[in-house]
Design a protein around this motif. Structure first.
Motif, PDB file in Angstrom:
ATOM      1  N   LYS A 430       8.231  -7.203  -0.815  1.00 17.25           N
ATOM      2  CA  LYS A 430       9.694  -7.232  -0.769  1.00 17.25           C
ATOM      3  C   LYS A 430      10.221  -8.229  -1.777  1.00 17.25           C
ATOM      4  O   LYS A 430      11.111  -7.934  -2.567  1.00 17.25           O
ATOM      5  N   GLU A 431       9.640  -9.403  -1.726  1.00 15.59           N
ATOM      6  CA  GLU A 431      10.095 -10.469  -2.606  1.00 15.59           C
ATOM      7  C   GLU A 431       9.967 -10.029  -4.062  1.00 15.59           C
ATOM      8  O   GLU A 431      10.862 -10.253  -4.876  1.00 15.59           O
ATOM      9  N   GLU A 432       8.854  -9.361  -4.376  1.00 20.40           N
ATOM     10  CA  GLU A 432       8.663  -8.917  -5.756  1.00 20.40           C
ATOM     11  C   GLU A 432       9.709  -7.879  -6.149  1.00 20.40           C
ATOM     12  O   GLU A 432      10.221  -7.891  -7.260  1.00 20.40           O
ATOM     13  N   GLU A 453      19.023  -3.076   6.118  1.00 20.09           N
ATOM     14  CA  GLU A 453      18.763  -4.482   6.431  1.00 20.09           C
ATOM     15  C   GLU A 453      19.907  -5.321   5.885  1.00 20.09           C
ATOM     16  O   GLU A 453      20.061  -5.483   4.677  1.00 20.09           O
ATOM     17  N   LEU A 454      20.698  -5.844   6.808  1.00 16.83           N
ATOM     18  CA  LEU A 454      21.895  -6.555   6.397  1.00 16.83           C
ATOM     19  C   LEU A 454      21.573  -7.752   5.517  1.00 16.83           C
ATOM     20  O   LEU A 454      22.252  -8.027   4.535  1.00 16.83           O
ATOM     21  N   GLU A 455      20.507  -8.459   5.880  1.00 16.68           N
ATOM     22  CA  GLU A 455      20.121  -9.628   5.089  1.00 16.68           C
ATOM     23  C   GLU A 455      19.899  -9.261   3.632  1.00 16.68           C
ATOM     24  O   GLU A 455      20.277  -9.989   2.722  1.00 16.68           O
ATOM     25  N   GLU A 456      19.247  -8.124   3.468  1.00 12.79           N
ATOM     26  CA  GLU A 456      18.924  -7.666   2.134  1.00 12.79           C
ATOM     27  C   GLU A 456      20.197  -7.304   1.371  1.00 12.79           C
ATOM     28  O   GLU A 456      20.371  -7.675   0.218  1.00 12.79           O
ATOM     29  N   VAL A 457      21.095  -6.602   2.065  1.00 14.61           N
ATOM     30  CA  VAL A 457      22.351  -6.212   1.438  1.00 14.61           C
ATOM     31  C   VAL A 457      23.123  -7.453   0.999  1.00 14.61           C
ATOM     32  O   VAL A 457      23.619  -7.543  -0.121  1.00 14.61           O
ATOM     33  N   MET A 458      23.174  -8.434   1.906  1.00 19.54           N
ATOM     34  CA  MET A 458      23.939  -9.631   1.582  1.00 19.54           C
ATOM     35  C   MET A 458      23.248 -10.462   0.516  1.00 19.54           C
ATOM     36  O   MET A 458      23.891 -11.060  -0.334  1.00 19.54           O
TER      37      MET A 458
END
Lengths: 502, 324
Positions: A430-432, A453-458
């Motif tokens: 994911k990080e990559e 995934e809200l975290e990802e969107v934000m």
């Protein structure tokens, strides 16, 4: 202690999947088991559920030694596994699914009536108010999951193992699941919960156990459970900034969409712009019509109406070929069925979209060009593989997704569309991929991505568009972007609409 | 090469066995016939391989062979058409049949099994209709036309390579280049493995599927022409019966997976040869009762497919082990 597992070891040819792993589970406890892909979570769960046998290890149930060497044995001691991919026969009714393999009979014939009555009891336990005679296929995924849980309860399961239960659920469905879990826990059922979604683990887990490279990497209790601590235990190093977003210098408008209508919501129109170097996230519930927008833009399911302008030119897109010609690329939602061809090599996957462009004489394969592209893709995206000939099937989820990305990046698209780009892949990968998205934006690519995934969107977006029932219910940028705001827009709760502009 | 090793070995073993046990197997005439039959069924097999690689199936091959095999002499003899015109019509009809199959399968999303099963019934029925179920033959004429099939290239000692074999080699080379060296061959394999991912990669999958059915029916038509030229006449009620199954068996023996995505032309030709040697063996080896032919053929195919599956599993485990 309800369940105690000591020193479990399991090896597969060439790999030691688990070495001396311990696990304890109290009655009515929710234990989250975390780890990157390949850390040994699935193997441990399969051993607990009797799907695979451990090489070594002892199991205690309420202090007494038990043998778990088959699914039947696991069920007999009250352990049930709910698979990530649901194991329901969609063409059969709910009651038939719940009693599959141990049907109630009367005079040797199926006793549907009693089965339905019995099933209704278990459905009530999981808060599912549907007719037990309904076909399972008619239910949305979230409710099918509840049927699975009801099925587990019907065999009197004490320990429910849930493998990525929310991976295909919307936020609302996930919330409903959490309510059910809390209710089960209050009845004394214990839950082992596996998920890649760290935010929900903080919400429901009493305790977190982390596996790394087949060994116990540590535990977190109560207040210790936070994102940072979990990630750190999983990857074994400090990731002080997971999302490395910098300020993007926005260029000219790359893509402009006017009045786009899709088959999912034919009466609703969407319009938006995307600038060079901009990352725009699309949030919303499952079924809000997000993927449909990407599929319409890419011509997979042609739009019912609307205009798409790329670099100031009106383009007509009614097939993926036309979309590619216009400079678009789509990394689809389902990696295994839409993204990658699992039984072809990395090389053949990476070159698939660019074959025609690089063909000799318009039709003949250009093996040198293919090989070059594949090597480049493997290097640039750090795909870990023994070579270009490796079949994609044998790669980890993260590496598979990188292969799909590489296929499109070699086309040098103007606009990159991503649908759930990190679904079901481990934290490291994911990080990559986040880093890659960031780097592409820096290079001036316009990126539109859909994520649940809200975290990802934000974390990734310059701007967030929120969808509700086929239309954008709001747009949030910078500091306005909070989990609460996104959710209220996504659920159509209008109370905060006045603070944002549609 | 690795993929066809098993079937090649099977061919060599069967060949050796038949040579040892059967009378006259190695005779020039028998070998010529063997090559010729292999060529005819090889052409049908290559055709169906295209369809099988896309994950489809064509059950109508035998009936297309019948339609063309009876239709050609009917046009030439009964309708007195010129050979060029009759051949052109026959080719056009074959291609149209494939086109219709392809359109029904891609645009209406019908299952290939159902579409071509209907084809199997329809084309034979039509043939029996316009021929009034009467045998159609060249009636001793058209010798120069039939020479293409009946003549041989003399090699030595009365043994010659039949022209049909040359035609097969031509078809195989073109098909091999198409499948292995062009982007379209790659597209066929890609969509046979995962049609949706191929479509998401910008491949016009419908067009490729249609193409594969057209190729299959065209080669079935070519096979029909060659068969009838070889034999001289055709009986509408049984000409080409079961040929689709021989073709499919050759393709499967040759490494095509009915799940799609896999297959080599050389493998299919060897597969066709295995089927013919096997038939030959049953005929020549005196203690094998001729009537159990189907049972023997079926059993051999089953054994070959089981062996193939077991080998594949071992390879897959080894691959998985290597990557982890």
């Amino acid at each position: 202690m309800l369940l105690e597992v000591r020193e479990v070891t399991k090896s597969f040819p060439g790999v030691l999947a688990l070495r001396g792993v311990d696990l304890t589970l109290g009655r009515g406890e929710v234990l989250a088991v975390l780890g990157e892909n390949g850390a040994g979570k699935s193997t441990l769960m399969k051993i607990l559920a009797g799907v695979q046998a451990a090489d070594e290890g002892t199991f205690f149930l309420e202090g007494k030694t038990v043998r778990i060497d088959s699914v039947r044995a696991a069920m007999a001691v009250g352990i049930a596994l709910i698979h990530q991919e649901l194991n329901l026969a969609e063409n059969l009714e709910i009651a038939a699914n719940i009693f599959l393999g141990r049907e109630l009979r009367r005079f040797g014939l199926l006793d549907d009536e009693t089965m339905r009555e019995e099933a209704a009891k278990y459905l009530a336990m999981v808060g599912l108010e549907v007719d037990a005679a309904m076909e399972v296929g008619m239910l949305p995924i979230g409710k099918q999951q509840l049927v699975e849980i009801a099925k587990a309860l019907s065999v009197d399961a004490q320990v429910l193992i849930m493998d990525e239960p929310t991976s295909s659920l919307s936020q609302t469905e996930a919330e409903q699941l959490f309510v059910v879990i809390k209710d089960l826990v209050s009845r004394g059922v214990s839950i082992i919960y596996i998920s890649h979604r760290l935010s929900e683990i903080g919400q429901i887990a009493d305790r977190v156990m982390v596996l790394r490279d087949g060994e116990n990497a540590g535990e977190l209790m109560g207040a210790e459970i936070n994102h940072q601590a979990m990630v750190q235990l999983m990857v074994g190093r400090d990731l002080d900034r997971f999302y490395q977003r910098s300020q993007h210098a926005l260029g000219e408008v790359r893509m402009e969409v006017h009045g786009l209508r899709t088959a999912a919501y034919p009466d609703h129109e969407t319009s938006f712009q995307l600038a060079a170097g901009e990352v725009v996230g699309v949030a919303g519930l499952v079924g809000a019509g997000r993927s449909e927008i990407l599929e319409a833009l890419f011509g997979v399911v042609p739009a019912l109406g609307g205009e798409v302008w790329i670099n100031g030119q009106l383009v007509r897109i009614s097939s993926p070929q036309e979309a590619i010609a216009a400079g678009l690329a789509l990394v689809p939602e389902d990696r295994k069925t839409q993204g990658a061809i699992l039984d072809m090599s990395i090389l053949e996957n990476i070159s698939l979209a660019s074959l025609r462009r690089d063909a000799r004489g318009g039709a003949f394969l250009n093996l040198e060009a293919e090989n070059e592209l594949a090597q480049e893709g493997i290097k640039n995206l750090s795909i870990s593989t023994p070579g270009v000939e490796q079949y994609v099937r044998y790669l980890s989820g993260g590496n598979q997704q990188k292969v799909v990305l590489a296929k499109w990046l070699v086309m040098k698209p103007q606009v990159l569309l991503l649908d759930e780009p990190t679904r079901g892949i481990d934290v490291g990968a994911k990080e990559e991929i986040y880093g890659l998205i960031e780097a592409l934006a820096q290079q001036g690519m316009a990126i539109l991505f859909v994520s649940s995934e809200l975290e990802e969107v934000m974390g990734l977006s310059d701007r967030v568009l929120v969808m509700h029932e086929g239309a954008f219910s709001g747009e949030l940028g910078g500091d306005e972007c909070t989990e609460e705001r996104i959710m209220s827009l996504a659920t159509g709760d209008a109370t905060i609409l006045e603070t944002t502009k549609a | 090469m690795k993929k066809i090793l098993g079937i090649l070995l099977t061919l060599v073993v069967l060949f050796g066995l038949t040579a040892a046990l059967g009378d006259g197997f190695l005779g020039a005439y028998n070998q010529e016939k063997l090559l010729e039959r292999t060529a005819l069924f090889g052409i049908l097999g290559i055709g169906v391989a295209f369809v099988i690689i896309t994950g489809g199936i064509d059950l109508s091959i035998g009936s297309v062979v019948c339609l063309v095999g009876c239709g050609l002499p009917w046009l030439l003899v009964k309708q007195e058409w010129s050979p060029a015109f009759a051949l052109a019509v026959v080719v056009l009809v074959s291609a149209s049949i494939g086109l219709i199959h392809g359109l029904l399968i891609t645009k209406l999303k019908l299952q290939p099994f159902v579409v071509t099963l209907c084809g199997l019934l329809v084309y034979r029925g039509i043939t029996r209709g316009f021929t009034e179920d009467q045998s159609q033959g060249f009636e001793g004429g058209f010798g120069s036309l039939r020479q293409v099939v009946t003549e041989k290239i003399p090699v030595m000692g009365g043994f010659g390579i039949p022209w049909t074999w040359v035609i097969l080699v031509l078809v195989a080379v073109v098909a091999g280049i198409f499948l292995n060296k062009t982007i379209y061959g790659r597209y066929l394999r890609a969509l046979g493995s995962n049609e949706e991912a191929a479509r998401f990669s910008g491949i016009n999958t419908d067009r490729m599927v249609i193409l594969s059915y057209v190729v299959c029916s065209l080669l079935a038509g070519l096979g029909g022409v060659l068969f009838v030229m070889d034999v001289g006449s055709a009986q509408p009620s049984d000409f080409g019966n079961f040929y689709e199954l021989y073709a499919i068996a050759a393709a499967v023996l040759g490494g095509c997976s009915l799940r799609g995505g896999q297959g080599t032309v050389v493998g299919v030709v060897i597969g066709a040869a295995v089927m013919q040697v096997l038939k030959n063996m049953i005929n020549l080896v005196t203690w094998i009762p001729t009537h159990i032919e189907f049972a023997v053929v079926g059993a051999v195919i089953l054994v070959a497919v089981v062996a193939d599956e077991l080998v594949k599993r071992t390879v897959a485990t080894r691959r998985a082990r290597k990557s982890s």
